[in-house]
Design a protein around this motif. Structure first.
Motif, PDB file in Angstrom:
ATOM      1  N   LYS A 189       0.811  -1.212   0.000  1.00 46.60           N
ATOM      2  CA  LYS A 189       0.000   0.000   0.000  1.00 46.60           C
ATOM      3  C   LYS A 189       0.846   1.264   0.000  1.00 46.60           C
ATOM      4  O   LYS A 189       0.545   2.226  -0.730  1.00 46.60           O
TER       5      LYS A 189
ATOM      6  N   GLU B 120      -8.190   0.604  -2.723  1.00 49.37           N
ATOM      7  CA  GLU B 120      -8.138   1.587  -1.643  1.00 49.37           C
ATOM      8  C   GLU B 120      -7.196   2.741  -1.976  1.00 49.37           C
ATOM      9  O   GLU B 120      -7.514   3.909  -1.724  1.00 49.37           O
TER      10      GLU B 120
ATOM     11  N   ARG C  54      -8.934   4.769  -4.654  1.00 54.46           N
ATOM     12  CA  ARG C  54     -10.069   5.527  -4.109  1.00 54.46           C
ATOM     13  C   ARG C  54      -9.602   6.792  -3.391  1.00 54.46           C
ATOM     14  O   ARG C  54     -10.174   7.881  -3.588  1.00 54.46           O
ATOM     15  N   LYS C  55      -8.566   6.669  -2.591  1.00 55.25           N
ATOM     16  CA  LYS C  55      -8.052   7.846  -1.883  1.00 55.25           C
ATOM     17  C   LYS C  55      -7.497   8.865  -2.877  1.00 55.25           C
ATOM     18  O   LYS C  55      -7.764  10.067  -2.765  1.00 55.25           O
ATOM     19  N   TYR C  56      -6.745   8.377  -3.847  1.00 58.69           N
ATOM     20  CA  TYR C  56      -6.182   9.257  -4.874  1.00 58.69           C
ATOM     21  C   TYR C  56      -7.295   9.976  -5.634  1.00 58.69           C
ATOM     22  O   TYR C  56      -7.274  11.195  -5.807  1.00 58.69           O
TER      23      TYR C  56
ATOM     24  N   THR D 120       0.836   3.941  -3.045  1.00 57.67           N
ATOM     25  CA  THR D 120       0.434   5.320  -2.767  1.00 57.67           C
ATOM     26  C   THR D 120       1.466   6.301  -3.308  1.00 57.67           C
ATOM     27  O   THR D 120       1.124   7.328  -3.908  1.00 57.67           O
TER      28      THR D 120
ATOM     29  N   TYR E  93     -18.552   3.474  -2.903  1.00 58.85           N
ATOM     30  CA  TYR E  93     -17.742   4.687  -2.809  1.00 58.85           C
ATOM     31  C   TYR E  93     -17.849   5.589  -4.043  1.00 58.85           C
ATOM     32  O   TYR E  93     -17.306   6.694  -4.037  1.00 58.85           O
TER      33      TYR E  93
ATOM     34  N   SER F 144     -10.390  10.532  -4.758  1.00 58.06           N
ATOM     35  CA  SER F 144     -11.201  11.426  -3.925  1.00 58.06           C
ATOM     36  C   SER F 144     -10.573  12.790  -3.757  1.00 58.06           C
ATOM     37  O   SER F 144     -11.274  13.770  -3.442  1.00 58.06           O
ATOM     38  N   GLU F 145      -9.266  12.899  -3.970  1.00 57.50           N
ATOM     39  CA  GLU F 145      -8.548  14.164  -3.782  1.00 57.50           C
ATOM     40  C   GLU F 145      -8.302  14.908  -5.095  1.00 57.50           C
ATOM     41  O   GLU F 145      -7.693  15.974  -5.099  1.00 57.50           O
TER      42      GLU F 145
END
Length: 353
Positions: free
Chosen positions: A62, A109, A112-114, A66, A185, A116-117
């Motif tokens: 992870k 995951e 998704r974080k990437y 990232t 999501y 969302s920003e």
């Protein structure tokens, strides 16, 4: 665009990357941990392109993933990294669970974080394209088991999942995860399910390259059971075209089946290879004499066949290669590229298909 491809040193992944670099102005970031089936020699022709970069990484890491997302800022993720050989999954399922399920979860995951920003425009354009297999559907009725007048069913995008092997079960699980991340999501995902691929740069444990190379070496040509299992054969470069088209023009939330419209029994495939080798590299006797029937694989699916009408209707894709042209290209490629085969350690190759 910037396209991040996982598993890009593998058979389908390398064909996809070669296609993108040859036929677009997009940039490609290849993420691969170079397991036994990953071979950077498959990308030699494009490795010096200014639009290609390689990242040595495990999709299950992870922190590393990232960092890669942050550094490269991809517009599209094309997720091909997977363990894919049924025989290996039967002997040892753990690696398939870890890579295909846990690895996909980690990648989702991170993505998704990437996503969302991102700003609104980039968020709208972003796609997570998950590449899967028709094996998640289980198998279909075999013509030998049907009355002559009965229509032959095909896998379509709404076919219920019924995986038979640890491999196909792990891919089914990863498909479900991708769709769950879309629904829960809002991650803009696309799933494609393909039939059996073949063509240049195929790792030699799979049926077609194994038969070619065993025949050339004078070794037995192992065929499971009676060799009557039916597969729909898709030339890998046709698949690469379809994948890029889906990633760039497909609709988020959709599934597209990709097939070659070439149903063949395994023994027909072996016979076709032998006939071509008898033509291109003749010996005193036909290589059909090397065919050896071996005990069938446990839980072996009888028939796969794809209904690819949706991708043809909605995106205009259809295969360009017939099986006859594709298998001829493939046999010729192996005959002229034996040094590529030599880069793969023999110890990795199983004795059976």
């Amino acid at each position: 665009m910037k396209i991040l491809v996982t598993g890009g040193a593998g058979f389908i992944g390398s064909a996809l990357i070669r296609h993108i670099i040859r036929n677009s102005q997009d940039e490609v970031i290849n993420v691969d941990k170079l397991t036994y089936a990953g071979n950077l020699a498959s990308l030699a022709e494009i490795e010096n392109s200014e639009r290609y970069q390689f990242e040595y990484a495990d999709i299950g890491d992870k922190e590393k993933m990232t960092q890669i997302f942050a550094r490269h800022q991809p517009d599209v993720v094309m997720h091909l990294a997977a363990e894919s050989h049924v025989d290996r999954s039967i002997l040892s399922a753990a690696t398939f669970i870890n890579t295909n399920i846990i690895g996909t979860w980690v990648l989702l995951e991170v993505a998704r974080k990437y996503w969302s920003e991102l700003d609104a425009l980039k968020k709208m354009r972003f796609r997570f394209h998950h590449i899967s297999t028709d094996e998640v559907y289980g198998d279909l009725p075999h013509p030998d088991d049907l009355a002559e007048a009965d229509p032959l069913p095909l896998f379509h995008e709404k076919t219920a999942y019924a995986p038979s092997s640890p491999y196909s079960a792990s891919k089914a699980a990863s498909d479900h995860l991708v769709r769950a991340w879309a629904r829960t999501y809002g991650l803009p995902t696309i799933v494609t399910n393909c039939s059996n691929n073949y063509g240049p740069y195929h790792y030699p444990e799979k049926l077609i390259p194994l038969i070619i190379l065993n025949a050339l070496a004078g070794k037995p040509l192992p065929v499971y059971g009676k060799g009557d299992q039916i597969r729909d054969w898709l030339y890998v470069e046709d698949h690469a075209r379809a994948l890029y088209l889906v990633a760039t023009a497909g609709k988020a939330g959709e599934t597209y089946n990709i097939g070659g419209h070439n149903e063949k029994k395994n023994i027909q495939v072996v016979h076709a290879i032998c006939d071509l080798l008898d033509e291109f590299a003749p010996k005193t006797v036909s290589c059909r004499e090397q065919i050896t029937y071996v005990t069938d694989r446990p839980g072996h699916d009888r028939r796969y066949a794809i209904d690819a009408s949706k991708i043809r209707r909605e995106l205009g894709w259809q295969p360009q290669e017939s099986f006859e042209s594709g298998i001829r290209n493939t046999v010729k490629w192996y005959l002229t590229n034996l040094p590529w085969v030599e880069t793969i350690k023999e110890s990795h190759l199983p004795t059976l298909i």
